[in-house]
Design a protein around this motif. Sequence first.
Motif, PDB file in Angstrom:
ATOM      1  N   UNK A  88      90.656 101.244   2.491  1.00 11.22           N
ATOM      2  CA  UNK A  88      89.284 101.392   2.978  1.00 11.22           C
ATOM      3  C   UNK A  88      88.387 100.217   2.567  1.00 11.22           C
ATOM      4  N   UNK A  89      88.934  99.239   1.844  1.00 10.80           N
ATOM      5  CA  UNK A  89      88.090  98.194   1.268  1.00 10.80           C
ATOM      6  C   UNK A  89      87.453  97.276   2.313  1.00 10.80           C
ATOM      7  N   UNK A  96      80.571  96.383   5.669  1.00 11.02           N
ATOM      8  CA  UNK A  96      79.359  97.197   5.717  1.00 11.02           C
ATOM      9  C   UNK A  96      78.352  96.761   4.668  1.00 11.02           C
ATOM     10  N   UNK A  97      78.833  96.474   3.466  1.00  4.55           N
ATOM     11  CA  UNK A  97      77.954  96.122   2.357  1.00  4.55           C
ATOM     12  C   UNK A  97      77.637  94.632   2.301  1.00  4.55           C
ATOM     13  N   UNK A  98      78.380  93.812   3.094  1.00  6.10           N
ATOM     14  CA  UNK A  98      78.251  92.350   3.022  1.00  6.10           C
ATOM     15  C   UNK A  98      78.442  91.895   1.578  1.00  6.10           C
ATOM     16  N   UNK A  99      79.500  92.423   0.957  1.00  5.72           N
ATOM     17  CA  UNK A  99      79.762  92.153  -0.458  1.00  5.72           C
ATOM     18  C   UNK A  99      81.273  92.127  -0.689  1.00  5.72           C
ATOM     19  N   UNK A 100      81.672  91.548  -1.821  1.00  8.94           N
ATOM     20  CA  UNK A 100      83.072  91.586  -2.228  1.00  8.94           C
ATOM     21  C   UNK A 100      83.375  92.960  -2.832  1.00  8.94           C
ATOM     22  N   UNK A 101      84.497  93.549  -2.421  1.00  8.80           N
ATOM     23  CA  UNK A 101      84.889  94.876  -2.896  1.00  8.80           C
ATOM     24  C   UNK A 101      86.259  94.770  -3.565  1.00  8.80           C
ATOM     25  N   UNK A 139      83.844  90.074   2.628  1.00  9.50           N
ATOM     26  CA  UNK A 139      83.145  90.317   3.890  1.00  9.50           C
ATOM     27  C   UNK A 139      83.554  89.291   4.940  1.00  9.50           C
ATOM     28  N   UNK A 140      83.815  89.756   6.148  1.00  8.88           N
ATOM     29  CA  UNK A 140      84.300  88.858   7.194  1.00  8.88           C
ATOM     30  C   UNK A 140      83.205  87.951   7.724  1.00  8.88           C
TER      31      UNK A 140
END
Length: 467
Positions: free
Chosen positions: A29-30, A36-41, A60-61
């Motif tokens: 799900x990462x 969605x968050x525009x962040x590194x997960x 983030x793509x």
Amino acid sequence: MLKEIKQLCLEYTDLSEDEIQVIQMMAQTLQPLANLEAADIFVDCPCREGDAIVVAEAKPEEGLSSYKNSVVGMFAKEEDEPAVARTIKLGIATKYMKARTQEDNYTIQSVEPIKYNSRVIGVLIRERRITDEAEAVEDRYEAVETPLNHMINDSEWLTESIDEGLLLVDGNGYVTFRNMYAKELFQDLGYVEDILGQKYKNICLTQYDKKSDLTEVLSEVRISKHYLRIRQIPMKKGDIRLAVIIRDITWNREQEKSLILKSVAIKELHHRVKNNLQIIASLLRLQARRTDNEETKRLLSESINRILSIAVTHQLLSQSGMDEVNLKEVLHTVRNNAVQSFLGPSRKINLELTGDEMTVNSDIATSVALSVNELLQNSIKYAFAGREEGNIRIQIIRGKIYSAIEIVDDGIGFDSKKIRSDSMGLNIVDSMVRDKLHGKLKIRSDRDGTRVSFDFMNKTTDMVGLD
């Protein structure tokens, strides 16, 4: 990705099969979360030895990532990522805490626990980069500058609570305000009269230029025993035209001097240890020359090489003054010592050192050097029985978390199960690798030669829990 997650979890964590499956499901799900968050997960899992290891990631793509390369398989150290350590230990979320990445950048982390049957089996991390690191780590001058307008007159008590000197200068160049910190600082510098009401150019601690009223100026000066960092900030608040913030950084500079002196002392200490070890080796050589017993000479020669393999690390540390050395340099000297001690002029055995450059701390370097010395001695003594020619290769293989050393010869081989139990050298290596390097010793031998390898952690640190 799922296979890599399982491999990392089995190697570094104590998670069960069911718990690993939960981590794998979470990892899938990462990417949507990162977009969605525009962040590194990330997903990190707690290691057996402490800290945590990154098992999955998504960038983030379309947004801007804080990372140039993948960090999967790297450790998340407690001192660098306190939010991760806190959530793993306490099992509760941690929000908006500063972290240092594996690429030596700074981000803001929010961390959520991943639980299975009430047990924390990992953490889900959202990271956003700090766009201006200097702004995040800069001294509190910027924080003081913004609310200055609210301090003057309305909240004068607040200016007495900061640990910097504060001066306010009016349009005519006079000091119209100074807090108590500034008053005492100037008195300590030798100013007898109170600086309040004086011309700023008369008490200015840096070169004063009227044009400096228009632009912010940051400078550092030394006055007597004091080191001061001074910031002049243009202002427009009534008649106030300039704010001056002075921080006494004497303690910081004295600590820097102390560290330099300690570095010199450490270099001298390692130099003396190296000299003492070489003296011991010299005494053993003298003892070896006084005996006619070949077995005694052999045992003394082996002991001498063990001592010199330890001394080489201290020799390199005495040159750098740091607690890290180049492992290849250490093994190069170990190789040369083995050649001089065990290879006579009639034997044509080629000893080759290859592989990656890497730096390790003194404990790792000493343990690796001693282990390689033992393995070289065994190979030179036993691998080429009845032969005068052969090849031995020492290879350094650097990994992200664990690295390895391989010693390969093209000798006659041996029964590894039989000799391992009664070989002092191999027992020393096995104990050193297991207890000091936290790795494993592997031996493969047949008629075509012998390959001995052991792995070791690139860094060993003491694990300190959160309070």
